[in-house]
Write a protein that holds these residues in place. Structure first.
Motif, PDB file in Angstrom:
ATOM      1  N   LEU A 319     -27.764   9.542  46.295  1.00  0.00           N
ATOM      2  CA  LEU A 319     -27.950   9.092  47.673  1.00  0.00           C
ATOM      3  C   LEU A 319     -28.468   7.659  47.717  1.00  0.00           C
ATOM      4  N   ASP A 320     -29.352   7.335  46.806  1.00  0.00           N
ATOM      5  CA  ASP A 320     -29.923   5.992  46.778  1.00  0.00           C
ATOM      6  C   ASP A 320     -28.895   4.958  46.333  1.00  0.00           C
ATOM      7  N   GLN A 321     -28.039   5.324  45.377  1.00  0.00           N
ATOM      8  CA  GLN A 321     -27.104   4.361  44.817  1.00  0.00           C
ATOM      9  C   GLN A 321     -25.763   4.330  45.546  1.00  0.00           C
ATOM     10  N   ALA A 322     -25.276   5.485  45.946  1.00  0.00           N
ATOM     11  CA  ALA A 322     -23.937   5.550  46.550  1.00  0.00           C
ATOM     12  C   ALA A 322     -23.957   5.994  48.005  1.00  0.00           C
ATOM     13  N   GLY A 323     -25.100   6.451  48.503  1.00  0.00           N
ATOM     14  CA  GLY A 323     -25.176   6.904  49.885  1.00  0.00           C
ATOM     15  C   GLY A 323     -24.527   8.256  50.113  1.00  0.00           C
ATOM     16  N   ARG A 324     -24.183   8.970  49.019  1.00  0.00           N
ATOM     17  CA  ARG A 324     -23.524  10.269  49.170  1.00  0.00           C
ATOM     18  C   ARG A 324     -23.570  10.992  47.831  1.00  0.00           C
ATOM     19  N   TRP A 325     -23.683  12.316  47.889  1.00  0.00           N
ATOM     20  CA  TRP A 325     -23.611  13.132  46.680  1.00  0.00           C
ATOM     21  C   TRP A 325     -22.698  14.306  46.932  1.00  0.00           C
ATOM     22  N   THR A 326     -21.803  14.573  46.009  1.00  0.00           N
ATOM     23  CA  THR A 326     -20.949  15.755  46.072  1.00  0.00           C
ATOM     24  C   THR A 326     -21.031  16.466  44.739  1.00  0.00           C
ATOM     25  N   GLY A 327     -20.957  17.755  44.772  1.00  0.00           N
ATOM     26  CA  GLY A 327     -21.032  18.524  43.538  1.00  0.00           C
ATOM     27  C   GLY A 327     -20.796  19.990  43.797  1.00  0.00           C
ATOM     28  N   GLU A 328     -21.000  20.761  42.769  1.00  0.00           N
ATOM     29  CA  GLU A 328     -20.814  22.204  42.864  1.00  0.00           C
ATOM     30  C   GLU A 328     -22.107  22.884  42.447  1.00  0.00           C
ATOM     31  N   VAL A 329     -22.553  23.826  43.253  1.00  0.00           N
ATOM     32  CA  VAL A 329     -23.791  24.553  42.986  1.00  0.00           C
ATOM     33  C   VAL A 329     -23.440  26.015  42.728  1.00  0.00           C
ATOM     34  N   LYS A 330     -23.836  26.514  41.577  1.00  0.00           N
ATOM     35  CA  LYS A 330     -23.615  27.919  41.240  1.00  0.00           C
ATOM     36  C   LYS A 330     -24.958  28.617  41.104  1.00  0.00           C
ATOM     37  N   PHE A 331     -25.026  29.836  41.596  1.00  0.00           N
ATOM     38  CA  PHE A 331     -26.288  30.572  41.519  1.00  0.00           C
ATOM     39  C   PHE A 331     -26.010  32.060  41.638  1.00  0.00           C
ATOM     40  N   GLU A 332     -27.026  32.820  41.329  1.00  0.00           N
ATOM     41  CA  GLU A 332     -26.935  34.277  41.418  1.00  0.00           C
ATOM     42  C   GLU A 332     -27.891  34.766  42.495  1.00  0.00           C
ATOM     43  N   ARG A 333     -27.367  35.572  43.426  1.00  0.00           N
ATOM     44  CA  ARG A 333     -28.218  36.125  44.481  1.00  0.00           C
ATOM     45  C   ARG A 333     -29.078  37.253  43.914  1.00  0.00           C
ATOM     46  N   ARG A 334     -30.004  37.701  44.725  1.00  0.00           N
ATOM     47  CA  ARG A 334     -30.904  38.765  44.262  1.00  0.00           C
ATOM     48  C   ARG A 334     -30.168  40.077  44.026  1.00  0.00           C
ATOM     49  N   ASP A 335     -29.043  40.272  44.730  1.00  0.00           N
ATOM     50  CA  ASP A 335     -28.292  41.507  44.527  1.00  0.00           C
ATOM     51  C   ASP A 335     -27.376  41.435  43.315  1.00  0.00           C
ATOM     52  N   GLY A 336     -27.431  40.310  42.588  1.00  0.00           N
ATOM     53  CA  GLY A 336     -26.648  40.177  41.364  1.00  0.00           C
ATOM     54  C   GLY A 336     -25.306  39.509  41.548  1.00  0.00           C
ATOM     55  N   THR A 337     -24.845  39.320  42.792  1.00  0.00           N
ATOM     56  CA  THR A 337     -23.565  38.659  43.017  1.00  0.00           C
ATOM     57  C   THR A 337     -23.690  37.169  42.743  1.00  0.00           C
ATOM     58  N   VAL A 338     -22.621  36.589  42.222  1.00  0.00           N
ATOM     59  CA  VAL A 338     -22.599  35.174  41.866  1.00  0.00           C
ATOM     60  C   VAL A 338     -21.859  34.404  42.943  1.00  0.00           C
ATOM     61  N   CYS A 339     -22.380  33.251  43.291  1.00  0.00           N
ATOM     62  CA  CYS A 339     -21.785  32.422  44.348  1.00  0.00           C
ATOM     63  C   CYS A 339     -21.597  31.009  43.811  1.00  0.00           C
ATOM     64  N   ALA A 340     -20.477  30.413  44.183  1.00  0.00           N
ATOM     65  CA  ALA A 340     -20.205  29.008  43.866  1.00  0.00           C
ATOM     66  C   ALA A 340     -20.027  28.251  45.178  1.00  0.00           C
ATOM     67  N   CYS A 341     -20.701  27.117  45.303  1.00  0.00           N
ATOM     68  CA  CYS A 341     -20.666  26.327  46.537  1.00  0.00           C
ATOM     69  C   CYS A 341     -20.143  24.930  46.250  1.00  0.00           C
ATOM     70  N   GLU A 342     -19.318  24.458  47.164  1.00  0.00           N
ATOM     71  CA  GLU A 342     -18.922  23.058  47.162  1.00  0.00           C
ATOM     72  C   GLU A 342     -19.906  22.339  48.079  1.00  0.00           C
ATOM     73  N   SER A 343     -20.679  21.389  47.545  1.00  0.00           N
ATOM     74  CA  SER A 343     -21.821  20.832  48.266  1.00  0.00           C
ATOM     75  C   SER A 343     -21.671  19.334  48.485  1.00  0.00           C
ATOM     76  N   VAL A 344     -22.159  18.891  49.662  1.00  0.00           N
ATOM     77  CA  VAL A 344     -22.162  17.470  50.015  1.00  0.00           C
ATOM     78  C   VAL A 344     -23.536  17.150  50.591  1.00  0.00           C
ATOM     79  N   ALA A 345     -24.108  16.029  50.168  1.00  0.00           N
ATOM     80  CA  ALA A 345     -25.392  15.573  50.703  1.00  0.00           C
ATOM     81  C   ALA A 345     -25.240  14.139  51.195  1.00  0.00           C
ATOM     82  N   VAL A 346     -25.743  13.878  52.412  1.00  0.00           N
ATOM     83  CA  VAL A 346     -25.707  12.535  52.987  1.00  0.00           C
ATOM     84  C   VAL A 346     -27.066  12.247  53.622  1.00  0.00           C
ATOM     85  N   PRO A 347     -27.452  10.968  53.715  1.00  0.00           N
ATOM     86  CA  PRO A 347     -28.738  10.636  54.334  1.00  0.00           C
ATOM     87  C   PRO A 347     -28.687  10.767  55.848  1.00  0.00           C
TER      88      PRO A 347
END
Length: 758
Positions: A319-347
């Protein structure tokens, strides 16, 4: 309500005792004309007449006040006395009717029905009264008064100004509430006023006012209840402010909040250090955490408690250098299911362009990722199927001449046995027999591979031996099964079913693999069992049950077990399509598939298929055995066309003693021979050959010599291209599979020779 008396007290001025030099005044605190509320009337030494008449010293425009209502006399010593002048409605001091009495600091003097003064013995009141008026104007505060008995409301001229109306639009006249209050708010306003009167509480209201032709505005009103001389609540007087701009801002905020909360995507707002300050309901659902759990933490720490945060610093740097961040976030929920997210962050920036926060938007792409993985897997499986069919074809060519040559060796050894010492040939015969059995075993494996690899290329329905399909699936799954459990087979005699063998094999293989995966890895195989039972419980139906002693399924999982893309396996171990595909295959065969399960007690999958009518039952694989013709075998002219020289040579050896056999190792060579001599009774032609295929050869013969094309018998080691599959399904000529059965081949050649000579 705020009075001049309150302002003076707040300013910290001491109350001076009455004296000859002290000032005195009456402060108007209640009247039918709210614009005059707060006005102070100085009382100089001498006589002052209060009334409605033009000759009154303190003129009150109130119909409840007599023309000459009362008189106040201020003595040289500074005391003030009030005397009623025979008024119609009387004079009251602190709620008590009086004819003549002395006024003291703070006394409330009421003349008529609703005009009330407050007596004060203070100096410099007139300038302070003006200051109060200026303060009300600067604060954009008006004054209103509502009469309980008449139901009318009056406004000060400040209300006109703060609403941007001409002075006199609302002020200067009494009107009913319904003339100005928005119809949608009228009942609520009246109810609030009635409640305040009943309970003698302060009124606090927000409602819309809609003067004729002026559009509506939002007002905030506050007021106190005032009582009449008998102490009964008679009116409500207070202040009013225009809050239209605030209401519009609130509505815009609510609209934005509604949008924020209604986004399907997960939206987070973080501070400049990456800590979450707000998130929408979609984020709570997606991440499986409540807002209270997430606030004040970074997204990584919320999703991965106890681990070192490796995400937030990367986001802030981008965000500081390019003013934008994009990526993929993977995590496991408490019920054990796995989720993959396409993520974008902007100021998030303020009006001056300064970054004040960060907005992160996350879109769940789990299903898309799984679908991509399934498509890749499907493509690989298709490639494996094509490769398997090709491998089967290549193996069948050497097997064809190996088995023919082994047959010829066995025949030759039988002839030698008559002229050699006893026991000399027998060991060689045993070696030939063992080698033949090994080659036939390879041929069976290749045939199974061809059956499974055909898949969608050959989806025709026909009579199928269910037992053979189950056995084939068990052989293919054997390596997985024997390390997890004992395999128990219980086969009753059952009729053939109307199905497709390769697709039915696919179903049973999937059920067996699922059963093995349901058994915990690492436990002794002797403790678990996978049982396959084949039975025909009623006429017209065949049932196959696959039962395991694995972990079983909950009722919730069981209810969704055939849903597409539903799986409880981790990514990489299951696609969620297997059982759904099985369900579709069995339904396409007019059958049913069901499941029973309990946690800890294993699962049972039951496949019910439609049996073939008794008169239609024929072997799954067509037999090439021909009926006895009752004729001596004629000598035939045979042309063998195959790109494998050993195949043509072995067939020439096998058939050459009884028939005239010519060979060609390319289709073009065969065309040259046939152009010179069309008298061949049988043309044994391989389907898949490099360059010009057997299909091309047949097409050329059909064009130039249809009668010769009708004599072609196709040999195939496995059709592994869509064109070959389609061709063999449509061509009427006989077909014989590799590796070749010499008995079937000889009988086929004999029949074709007899038919050619008739």
């Amino acid at each position: 309500m705020t009075t001049l008396d309150d302002v003076t007290t707040c300013a910290g001025m001491p109350l001076a005792p009455p004296s000859a030099t002290a000032g005195a005044c009456l402060i108007l605190i209640s009247t039918a004309m709210p614009a005059a509320i707060g006005k102070a009337y100085p009382l100089a030494p001498g006589e002052h007449v209060l009334g409605r008449g033009s000759d009154a010293d303190i003129r009150i425009d109130d119909h409840g006040v007599s023309r000459r209502h009362a008189r106040i006399v201020r003595t040289p010593e500074g005391s003030c006395h009030v005397t009623d002048l025979g008024s119609t409605n009387g004079t009251y001091l602190n709620g008590v009717s009086v004819t003549s009495t002395e006024l003291r600091e703070g006394d409330r003097l009421q003349i008529g029905t609703g005009t009330v003064f407050r007596f004060s013995a203070r100096e410099q009141l007139e300038p302070r009264e003006e200051q109060l008026r200026q303060a009300l104007s600067a604060a954009r505060v008006g004054i209103w008064d509502w009469n309980a008995s008449s139901g009318v409301v009056t406004w000060s001229e400040h209300v006109d100004r703060l609403l941007g109306l001409p002075v006199g639009k609302l002020s200067g006249r009494a009107m009913d509430l319904k003339e100005v209050v928005h119809p949608a708010d009228l009942s609520r306003v009246r109810e609030a006023l009635a409640t305040a009167l009943e309970k003698r509480t302060q009124v606090e209201l927000e409602y819309r006012i809609e003067p004729a032709g002026s559009g509506y505005r939002w007002l905030s009103c506050k007021g106190d209840v005032l009582s009449d001389m008998e102490g009964a609540p008679a009116r409500i007087t207070g202040t009013v402010m225009d809050i239209t701009a605030r209401k519009q801002a609130e509505q815009e905020l609510r609209r934005q909040a509604l949008l924020f909360e209604s986004f399907y995507d997960a939206v987070l707002i973080t501070d400049l250090s990456g800590r979450i300050v707000d998130l929408n309901p979609s984020a709570e659902r997606m991440f499986g955490r409540t807002k209270s759990e997430a606030l004040g933490h970074t997204l990584f720490s919320v999703l991965n408690p106890g681990l070192t945060d490796i995400l937030t610093a990367n986001i802030l740097t981008a965000l500081d250098q390019a003013g934008r961040w994009t990526g993929e976030v993977k995590f496991e929920r408490r019920d054990g299911t796995v989720c993959a997210c396409e993520s974008v962050a902007v100021p998030l920036r303020d009006s001056e362009g300064r970054t004040i926060a960060c907005i992160m938007v996350h879109r769940d792409i789990t299903e898309r990722k799984n679908l991509q993985a399934r498509l890749v897997m499907a493509d690989r499986l298709a490639s494996v199927g094509t490769l398997g069919a090709g491998v089967a074809h290549e193996i069948n060519n050497p097997l064809a001449y190996m088995l023919v040559n082994l047959h010829l060796i066995r025949v030759g050894l039988e002839r030698l046995e008559a002229v050699t010492p006893q026991g000399t040939i027998e060991p060689l015969q045993q070696l030939v027999q063992e080698t033949t059995e090994g080659a036939e075993r390879i041929a069976g494996i290749v045939q199974d591979l061809k059956t499974f690899a055909r898949g969608e290329q050959d989806a025709r329905m026909g009579p199928v031996d269910v037992r053979r399909a189950v056995e084939l699936a068990c052989k293919m799954a054997d390596n997985m099964l024997r390390h997890r459990a004992r395999l128990v087979l219980e086969f009753d005699h059952v009729p053939l079913v109307e199905a497709n063998e390769s697709r039915l094999c696919q179903v049973f293989l999937n059920l067996l693999l699922n059963a093995s995966q349901a058994i915990p890895e690492g436990e002794p195989a002797e403790r678990h069992e996978i049982a396959v039972r084949l039975r025909a419980p009623e006429r017209g139906r065949v049932v196959v049950e696959v039962r395991d002693t694995g972990v079983g399924m909950t009722a919730e999982v069981l209810s969704r077990v055939f849903d597409p893309f539903f799986t409880t396996k981790p990514i990489g171990e299951g696609t969620g399509l297997g059982l759904s595909i099985c369900h579709g295959i069995i339904e396409s065969m007019k059958g049913t598939i069901s499941a029973e399960s309990e946690p800890g007690r294993g699962s049972t999958f039951r496949v019910t298929l439609r049996a073939m009518p008794q008169e239609s039952e024929t072997p799954t694989r067509p037999s090439f055995r021909l009926p006895e013709l009752g004729l001596s075998s004629p000598r035939a002219r045979i042309l063998v066309v195959d790109d494998e020289p050993n195949v043509t040579l072995s067939l020439q050896r096998a058939l050459g003693a009884e028939h005239e056999v010519a060979t060609a190792n390319t289709a073009r060579e065969a065309l040259t021979l046939l152009a010179q001599d069309r008298g061949y009774d049988v043309i044994l032609c391989d389907v898949m050959m490099p360059g010009m295929t057997g299909m091309d050869l047949y097409g050329e013969l059909e064009r130039v010599s249809p009668e010769v094309a009708g004599r072609v018998v196709f040999m195939t080691g496995g059709a592994f291209t869509p064109r070959a599959v389609t061709f063999l399904q449509g061509v009427p000529n006989p077909k014989i599979g590799k590796p070749l059965n010499l008995e079937e081949l000889r009988m086929l050649v004999t029949r074709r020779a007899v038919e050619a000579q008739r």
